[in-house]
Write a protein that holds these residues in place. Structure first.
Motif, short mmCIF file in Angstrom:
data_model
loop_
_atom_site.label_atom_id
_atom_site.label_comp_id
_atom_site.label_asym_id
_atom_site.label_seq_id
_atom_site.Cartn_x
_atom_site.Cartn_y
_atom_site.Cartn_z
N GLN A 232 62.12 -36.06 67.56
CA GLN A 232 63.14 -36.12 66.59
C GLN A 232 64.22 -35.47 66.83
O GLN A 232 65.42 -35.77 66.61
CB GLN A 232 62.77 -35.88 65.22
CG GLN A 232 61.47 -36.76 64.43
CD GLN A 232 60.71 -36.18 63.50
OE1 GLN A 232 60.81 -34.98 63.04
NE2 GLN A 232 60.05 -37.31 62.71
N THR A 233 64.09 -34.09 67.22
CA THR A 233 65.03 -33.23 67.73
C THR A 233 65.97 -33.85 68.88
O THR A 233 67.16 -33.84 68.83
CB THR A 233 64.61 -31.92 68.00
OG1 THR A 233 64.09 -31.45 66.94
CG2 THR A 233 65.66 -30.90 68.35
N ALA A 234 65.39 -34.34 69.97
CA ALA A 234 65.89 -35.05 70.90
C ALA A 234 66.88 -36.16 70.59
O ALA A 234 67.68 -36.36 71.16
CB ALA A 234 64.90 -35.57 72.17
N GLU A 235 66.52 -36.87 69.63
CA GLU A 235 67.30 -38.13 68.93
C GLU A 235 68.37 -37.55 68.62
O GLU A 235 69.35 -38.02 68.34
CB GLU A 235 66.34 -38.99 68.28
CG GLU A 235 67.01 -40.07 67.82
CD GLU A 235 66.40 -41.06 67.19
OE1 GLU A 235 66.68 -42.13 66.56
OE2 GLU A 235 65.00 -40.88 66.81
N GLN A 236 68.21 -36.62 67.66
CA GLN A 236 69.23 -35.88 66.93
C GLN A 236 70.44 -35.46 67.82
O GLN A 236 71.72 -35.81 67.41
CB GLN A 236 68.73 -35.10 65.89
CG GLN A 236 67.83 -35.57 64.59
CD GLN A 236 67.37 -34.38 63.96
OE1 GLN A 236 67.51 -33.36 64.32
NE2 GLN A 236 66.54 -34.79 62.94
N ILE A 237 70.24 -35.06 68.71
CA ILE A 237 71.03 -34.25 69.51
C ILE A 237 71.57 -34.89 70.82
O ILE A 237 72.08 -34.52 71.52
CB ILE A 237 70.73 -32.87 70.13
CG1 ILE A 237 69.42 -33.01 71.14
CG2 ILE A 237 70.43 -31.84 68.91
CD1 ILE A 237 68.73 -31.52 71.34
N ASP A 238 70.85 -36.21 70.81
CA ASP A 238 71.25 -37.28 71.71
C ASP A 238 70.92 -36.52 73.40
O ASP A 238 71.67 -36.47 74.22
CB ASP A 238 72.61 -37.57 71.86
CG ASP A 238 72.93 -38.82 72.73
OD1 ASP A 238 71.82 -39.60 73.10
OD2 ASP A 238 73.94 -39.19 73.08
N LEU A 239 69.53 -36.27 73.33
CA LEU A 239 69.21 -35.61 74.64
C LEU A 239 69.37 -36.54 75.85
O LEU A 239 69.99 -35.97 76.96
CB LEU A 239 67.53 -35.07 74.64
CG LEU A 239 66.95 -34.55 76.22
CD1 LEU A 239 68.00 -33.45 76.58
CD2 LEU A 239 65.69 -34.28 75.80
N GLU A 240 69.20 -37.91 75.79
CA GLU A 240 69.24 -38.72 76.88
C GLU A 240 70.74 -38.87 77.19
O GLU A 240 70.99 -39.03 78.57
CB GLU A 240 68.34 -39.98 76.62
CG GLU A 240 66.96 -39.76 76.64
CD GLU A 240 66.14 -41.06 76.56
OE1 GLU A 240 66.78 -41.87 77.09
OE2 GLU A 240 65.12 -41.09 75.57
N GLY A 241 71.38 -39.16 76.36
CA GLY A 241 73.11 -39.33 76.58
C GLY A 241 73.44 -38.17 77.12
O GLY A 241 74.37 -38.41 77.93
N GLY A 242 73.33 -37.24 76.40
CA GLY A 242 73.78 -35.78 76.83
C GLY A 242 73.50 -35.46 78.31
O GLY A 242 74.39 -34.88 79.34
N ALA A 243 72.28 -35.80 78.71
CA ALA A 243 71.83 -35.59 80.01
C ALA A 243 72.46 -36.43 81.05
O ALA A 243 72.93 -36.07 82.21
CB ALA A 243 70.22 -35.86 80.14
N LYS A 244 72.59 -37.50 80.71
CA LYS A 244 73.36 -38.64 81.70
C LYS A 244 74.76 -38.17 81.92
O LYS A 244 75.40 -38.19 82.97
CB LYS A 244 73.36 -39.92 81.07
CG LYS A 244 73.87 -41.13 82.02
CD LYS A 244 73.58 -42.53 81.24
CE LYS A 244 74.16 -43.43 82.13
NZ LYS A 244 74.02 -44.69 81.61
N GLU A 245 75.43 -37.39 80.79
CA GLU A 245 76.96 -37.16 80.95
C GLU A 245 76.83 -36.08 81.94
O GLU A 245 77.74 -35.84 82.63
CB GLU A 245 77.40 -36.76 79.57
CG GLU A 245 77.72 -37.73 78.85
CD GLU A 245 78.48 -37.32 77.66
OE1 GLU A 245 78.76 -36.31 77.31
OE2 GLU A 245 78.61 -38.40 76.65
N LEU A 246 76.06 -35.37 81.94
CA LEU A 246 75.72 -33.94 82.88
C LEU A 246 75.44 -34.26 84.39
O LEU A 246 75.38 -33.51 85.12
CB LEU A 246 74.97 -32.73 82.18
CG LEU A 246 75.73 -32.31 80.94
CD1 LEU A 246 74.59 -31.53 80.20
CD2 LEU A 246 76.87 -31.62 81.44
N GLY A 247 74.97 -35.50 84.31
CA GLY A 247 74.37 -35.70 85.90
C GLY A 247 73.17 -35.54 85.99
O GLY A 247 72.76 -35.31 87.08
#
Length: 383
Positions: A232-247
């Motif tokens: 739930q936390t990962a979805e709220q902070i967009d972990l996957e999307g943020g990780a992709k932006e950081l490479g």
């Protein structure tokens, strides 16, 4: 009711050889027979009415009991006695709960309970959980007890930055459930619904928080709740999307977040520590991460100041010996550390030193000379 020949009541006659008044054959006889059969069709509903009247009227007391049981179900009076635990499972309807209450001897009949629920308009208020009930309660009293506030719940708190082994020990102590059961559930992760990028390992994904549990909650269910909270936390902070932006992959972000959590003394320093990690990983490909916290994890020790000898140990998690990130998280980070890993501060720092261990203040440096000055300050403050 006296014995009665149905054929007589229905006006039915034997087609062959039965005496008939008038005794004439031919068409008139056929018409007469049809008329008599029609009278029989009228008599069938009449007979049903007579039988029902016999039950309610001629049957007297027994007819009353039959009707009253159908309209007014059995019900106890009062608040009941003794103690029994009811478990309402996720997805159960009021009818399902009613059947279980009757089976447990809490209410006299399932019908009485469902009627009481409908009368109180509380079918939607029946929440999953365990409830302490009494036997032989009135249905209305049973409904009144089934509120979220009356659920049998206790709490267990796992602080941020605990290793999985420590988190399991905390859970075992606070819940009173065997540590071995938590350890077994932590190893068999296929039922915990871990994200695919966790690679089947629970370390780093048992989200630190306060959890409610009931008497029948199993260690596996508690750990699954921690993973669900992480997701739930990962979805709220967009972990996957943020990780992709950081490479990076989400798993790499969680490794970075775990190091940030282990190294930071204060929340306000987390984003700067994250920046140091990224700078070491990206600015100089030959520069090792060299985090003491990863060495401590490899040695199953605690602290953030490894000795020179300890930094020479051969282990996948020893970032003094190996380039890049360790294979997995070293602690279970909270949301602040994860957000810091996704949003590192801007800066050129390559070093950080806890210059005042007593106040958890962390200072940052870009050059080796600046780092040496911070180390001198650290030693002057008793480090």
């Amino acid at each position: 009711m006296n014995d009665l020949d149905l054929n007589t009541l229905l006006g039915a006659e034997d087609d062959e050889g039965s005496p008939r008044r008038g005794g004439r054959g031919g068409k008139r006889g056929g018409r007469r027979r049809r008329r008599r059969r029609n009278r029989g069709g009228f008599m069938a509903p009449l007979l049903a009415f007579i039988v029902l009247a016999g039950i309610l009227g001629g049957g007297g007391y027994y007819g009353y009991l039959w009707l009253s049981d159908a309209l007014v179900p059995d019900d106890f009076s009062g608040r009941g006695t003794g103690e029994v635990v009811l478990e309402i499972k996720d997805g159960q309807s009021a009818s399902d709960v009613a059947v279980e209450l009757e089976r447990l001897g809490v209410v006299a009949s399932a019908r009485a309970f469902t009627n009481a629920v409908a009368s109180a308009n509380k079918s939607a208020a029946l929440q999953p959980g365990e409830y302490k009930m009494r036997k032989k309660m009135s249905a209305a009293s049973a409904v009144a007890l089934l509120t979220p506030e009356n659920r049998l719940l206790a709490t267990a708190t796992v602080p941020e930055g605990k290793r999985l082994s420590d988190a399991l020990a905390i859970l075992a102590k606070e819940t009173g459930k065997p540590l071995k059961e938590f350890q077994a559930a932590a190893k068999n992760t296929k039922d915990l619904d871990l994200p695919s990028y966790a690679k089947g390992k629970l370390e780093g994904y048992a989200f630190p928080a306060t959890y409610e549990y009931g008497p029948k909650t199993t260690p596996k269910e508690i750990l699954a709740a921690m993973v669900k909270r992480f997701s739930q936390t990962a979805e709220q902070i967009d972990l996957e999307g943020g990780a992709k932006e950081l490479g990076h992959t989400p798993h790499e972000i969680m490794i970075i977040a775990s190091i940030v959590q282990a190294e930071a003394g204060r929340q306000q320093d987390m984003s700067k520590i994250a920046r140091v990690i990224y700078n070491r990983l990206e600015s100089n490909p030959e520069m090792k991460l060299a985090m003491d916290s990863t060495v401590m994890y490899a040695l199953n020790k605690y602290g953030t100041a490894a000795t020179f000898a300890e930094t020479k140990v051969k282990h996948p998690y020893n970032t003094y010996m190996n380039l890049g990130l360790p294979p997995g998280p070293i602690v279970n980070p909270g949301d602040h550390a994860i957000e810091a890993a996704l949003n590192p501060a801007k800066g050129t720092w390559l070093y950080f030193v806890a210059t005042d261990p007593k106040s958890d203040v962390t200072s940052f440096a870009t050059t080796e000379a600046e780092r040496q000055a911070l180390l001198a300050k650290y030693k002057a403050n008793g480090g």
